[in-house]
Every structure is written in C-alpha cells, then in structure tokens.
Motif scaffolding. Structure first.
Motif, PDB file in Angstrom:
ATOM      1  N   UNK A  59       4.411   4.467 -10.443  1.00 49.50           N
ATOM      2  CA  UNK A  59       3.317   5.346 -10.028  1.00 49.50           C
ATOM      3  C   UNK A  59       3.769   6.310  -8.931  1.00 49.50           C
ATOM      4  N   UNK A  60       3.069   7.429  -8.827  1.00 47.79           N
ATOM      5  CA  UNK A  60       3.374   8.429  -7.791  1.00 47.79           C
ATOM      6  C   UNK A  60       3.228   7.787  -6.409  1.00 47.79           C
ATOM      7  N   UNK A  61       4.262   7.907  -5.612  1.00 46.91           N
ATOM      8  CA  UNK A  61       4.217   7.387  -4.243  1.00 46.91           C
ATOM      9  C   UNK A  61       4.520   5.907  -4.115  1.00 46.91           C
ATOM     10  N   UNK A  62       4.630   5.197  -5.246  1.00 48.69           N
ATOM     11  CA  UNK A  62       4.844   3.745  -5.198  1.00 48.69           C
ATOM     12  C   UNK A  62       6.223   3.400  -4.632  1.00 48.69           C
ATOM     13  N   UNK A  63       7.241   4.156  -5.031  1.00 42.79           N
ATOM     14  CA  UNK A  63       8.607   3.885  -4.555  1.00 42.79           C
ATOM     15  C   UNK A  63       8.698   4.066  -3.044  1.00 42.79           C
ATOM     16  N   UNK A  64       8.091   5.158  -2.529  1.00 44.50           N
ATOM     17  CA  UNK A  64       8.120   5.436  -1.090  1.00 44.50           C
ATOM     18  C   UNK A  64       7.372   4.345  -0.321  1.00 44.50           C
ATOM     19  N   UNK A  65       6.252   3.878  -0.897  1.00 47.12           N
ATOM     20  CA  UNK A  65       5.473   2.815  -0.265  1.00 47.12           C
ATOM     21  C   UNK A  65       6.284   1.512  -0.229  1.00 47.12           C
ATOM     22  N   UNK A  66       7.008   1.229  -1.325  1.00 47.31           N
ATOM     23  CA  UNK A  66       7.851   0.029  -1.374  1.00 47.31           C
ATOM     24  C   UNK A  66       8.979   0.104  -0.349  1.00 47.31           C
TER      25      UNK A  66
END
Length: 500
Positions: free
Chosen positions: A303-310
């Motif tokens: 999902x959009x932004x999921x990698x950065x949040x992880x």
C-alpha cells in the motif's frame, strides 16, 4: 502525563488539524492526554465492541456501528466544541462511506467558523486512506527523556521503600531509553519481584524484555550467535578500533558525562567471505548488547506509504531495544535502485532518505554495522563523514591473517598440531578468502576421517588447497572492480601490514 504531549496536542487542535491519528498501544495514556486538553470540551468515544461509549466512565451508551456513530455525532460541533475519539477503527478506513463522513467533518472544522470538532483516531496500526492524507496528522507520543526515566525510577524506589545505588540508577536509566512509561514500570516491577531489589544484574533483564518487543514486531530479526572477537583472524586495525568503542559502551553514563560522543557505527566494505558478517556478531559480543538485523526487503509493503511506515517502526523499535547493534548486511542490495525511475525505485529512494535522516539525527545507543561488497552504485552522501564513525576496507587476508584463520578453524575442530607447516600453507593460499580457508580445513578433516587418520598433516591440507578454487580465480573481475572503487575514496584498512 508529560506537559510536552499535552502542549503538542493542544497546538494541533488550535491550528485546526481536523484528524489526529495517534499510533499507540496504551489507550489509557492517550485518554489522559485528551482529557487534559479537552477539560471544557464534549468528548464522545466510539468502541468497536460497544459502539457509543461515555468517554469518562467507559460505560456503553448506545450500540451502533461506526457509520451510525458518525451520523449521530457529526453535527455536535455546531452546538459546542467536540472531540470524537475513535478507537481501533483502522479496519474501517477502506470503507468509502466512512471516508466520506470523516472528510465532511474535517472540512466543516476547517472552513465553517461556527463548527469545532476534532477527530482522534487511536490505533496500533496506521492506515491512512489517500482521500484523507491532507486532513490527517500522525502524532507519536514522545518517549520519556533521560531526566523523566530517572524520575520514574526514583518514584518506584521511593514507593517500594528500597535502597538502590546511584550508579546503578544511572546505568539502568540509559538501558531504559526508548521504552515508554508503562514498559519501564512493568520491567521495574518484574526486577523487584525477581530479587526483591534493583541492581546492576537487572540490566540483563531489561535487555531480555526488550528482545520480546522485537520478536512480537516481526520487523527486525534477533540474531543469536556464539562468535566473539577471537574468532576473527587478523583485521587488527578494526579490532583495536572496536575495543576502544567497547570501553565507551561499557561505561556509557560516565563517558557521556565526560563529554565522549555516543558511538554511531561503522561501515565495513570489501571482499565477499572475508569476515564482514562475522565482525557484526563479534561487535555485539564485545559490546555485550543484542544483535538485530534489519532486512529492508521485509519492510516493503503493497500500500501507498506502508513501506515508509514500516521503516519508521523498525527504526523506532531499534531505538526501543537500544543499546543494540543494528546490522544491515549487503546494504548496497538493500537500497538498490536509489535515484532510479519507476515506482519501486521511488519507494527505495524514499526509504534510503528516511534512513539517512535518522542516521544523521540519531542520539540513541543504536550502533550500526553496515556491510557491503560493492559500493560503486551507492550514493556518495551515504559515505560522507558523520554518517558513520569510521569506514573500513576488508581486503583478502594477507599471509599472517591466513595463518591465523587456518589456526582458528583447526583449533575449533581440535585438529591443530605443531607439525603443521604454516609457511608452506601461506605460500600456497595467496588470494584465498576466509571462507575458502575454512572450506580447506573442513575438506581436509572430512578426508582424514574417511581415510581413518587420527592426525592431519601439512600435505593433507596442501592437497585440499589444490582442490579448492579460490575467490580470486572465480571472481577475478569483480575483485578488480571493488578495488578500483575503494581506491577512489578515503577509507581505513581493516588489516595491518603483512609481516611475512
């Protein structure tokens, strides 16, 4: 409740931030902060299990789903200042009707002067719909700083009516950095119940409890190991440098007070199979702190932004269990595609930028060990002074190092003897790396077992040397490229000059 948390929340509300998303597990802490900010405000709570709930008493008031709740309360902001506190609704944030209702409340708050409603979303899972991105502010509850941790410990000591040495309090204060107040009190209770006191031994208990957070998150991997600094053959410059930093880590509180900077980390660049990964394990052993591995590939989400949040969560978790060694193996592969075109490369570039910023600004006791084989495609800003304390180049082992590596592997398997001619072996193993030399010892011992021999000889080892293809022959061009890149940058050799 810390005034800083309350003040930040109040400033967001005053600045008309319509939706405040709080990622935290302890809703009691959040409720206290909201209650402080909203003393004269109508607070209405939604709970997935109970529907509309009285914010103060937590008593169920009306059974309803989230859509019904928002329709019931969306106009309250016209009558008086209102807080809508929505708990664990992340699973509903893909529902177009819910998104539309939240958006309507947010727009009323921003553009209608006679309307005042702030939405608080409380959840451990961050889900931000694209349609609401511009309306949502993600708020992290600040972790206690050193003085606040000290205050929590002193309060506990006073409540329990026990005596704790000041030096012990100072040491465990640093060990508690990165944990929240709830977790600190939990561990202090556990330590007290375990031995009826708080002492230096409880530093180990704190580290063990911190390891639990890693296992539960799945974002970092705890690496268990038996290797220590004595398992490294050679690399004397690197080992001496690490020994100095280990003294700082062993006396961190005193070192900081003396004015010593907290060590940031090292980058180890060089040939495959020459002990870079072994050094990461030996560093954790020398520092007597946990070793955790960051696998960037594991953080990539769909999902959009999921990698950065992880990535944010993984770095925050490493801080929570600090002091620790954060190991990023083959970092050039982890951030492959930085600066390139395309969706995947865009995500990698953002993750890389996020990691760089964290490295530059970090003031915690996370010691980074980044290893790399080929840095020719790494952005130059990554190698800049200030990111790491030092950059080391691990070359193919020299003669003295090859002798030490062979001795280590022979002694480890209880097959070393005085009759082995080290000089002859050194001459025949030019261009071998540590992995090649280990393979030579393994093959020799296996053949000796098959042939029924009790002792291995120099001739046995030389025969295995002849049957082993060294890295210098199999990766000749790659080694040339690595050395060519290294010649262009300022980097410290991990090894001392060969005495042979």
């Amino acid at each position: 409740m810390k005034r800083s948390t309350v003040n930040i929340l109040a400033s967001y509300i005053d600045a008309l931030h319509p939706i405040i998303y709080i990622n935290h597990f302890d809703f009691k802490v959040i409720d206290d902060a909201i209650a402080h900010v909203g003393e004269n405000v109508k607070c209405v709570e939604f709970n997935n299990a109970l529907g509309l709930v009285d914010f103060k008493t937590k008593s169920p008031m009306q059974e309803c789903d989230l859509e019904q709740f928002l329709k019931l309360t969306m106009d309250d902001g016209f009558e008086q200042d209102t807080f809508l506190v929505l708990k664990d609704i992340h699973g509903e944030l893909n529902n177009p009707k819910i998104i539309a209702l939240l958006k309507r409340i947010a727009e009323n708050n921003l553009y209608n002067e006679s309307y005042n409603t702030t939405i608080f979303i409380l959840s451990e899972i961050t889900v931000i719909p694209r349609e609401l991105e511009n309306y949502i502010t993600v708020f992290d509850i600040p972790l206690p700083i050193t003085s606040e941790i000290l205050s929590i410990i002193n309060d506990f000591v006073s409540d329990m009516d026990i005596f704790v040495e000041q030096e012990t309090i100072n040491d465990i204060t640093l060990s508690f950095k990165g944990l929240n107040e709830f977790q600190i009190r939990q561990i202090l209770n556990l330590a007290y119940q375990d031995g009826g006191c708080i002492d230096q031994d409880d530093k180990l208990l704190i580290l063990k409890e911190k390891e639990q957070f890693i296992k539960k998150s799945g974002m970092l991997e705890i690496v268990n190991f038996t290797e220590n600094i004595d398992h490294i053959g050679g690399l004397e410059n690197l080992k001496e440098w690490l020994a100095r930093k280990a003294k700082v880590f062993a006396n961190l509180d005193k070192a900081i007070k003396f004015g010593v900077d907290v060590p940031k980390g090292i980058m180890i660049i060089g040939m495959p199979g020459c002990g870079k990964s072994l050094t990461a394990k030996a560093t954790a052993s020398l520092f007597e702190i946990p070793l955790v591995r960051l696998d960037v590939g594991r953080l990539l989400g769909k999902y959009v932004g999921e990698s950065e949040e992880n990535m944010r969560k993984a770095l925050k978790l490493s801080e929570a269990i600090s002091p620790c060694v954060l190991w990023i193996d083959e970092i050039e592969k982890a951030f492959a595609g930085v600066g390139g075109d395309g969706g995947g490369n865009d995500v990698t570039t953002r993750l890389f930028g996020q990691f760089l910023t964290w490295m530059q600004e970090k003031e915690n006791t996370v010691f980074i060990v980044a290893t790399a084989n080929d840095i020719s495609r790494m952005p130059p800003e990554f190698l800049r002074k200030g990111r790491f304390d030092e950059l080391f180049f691990v070359d193919l082992p020299n003669g003295e190092e090859r002798r030490k590596i062979l001795d280590i592997h022979l002694k480890k398997r209880k097959k070393w003897n005085k009759g082995i001619d080290s000089i002859a072996l050194i001459k025949e193993t030019v261009g071998f790396n540590g992995a090649d030399l280990e393979a030579v010892v393994k093959d020799t011992i296996e053949m000796a077992f098959i042939d029924g021999k009790e002792m291995i000889t120099t001739e046995d080892l030389l025969k295995s040397v002849k049957d082993t293809k060294s890295i210098s022959s199999t990766l000749k061009e790659k080694i040339k490229e690595i050395k060519s890149t290294i010649d262009k940058i300022d980097i410290k050799p991990a090894s001392k000059e060969d005495i042979h």
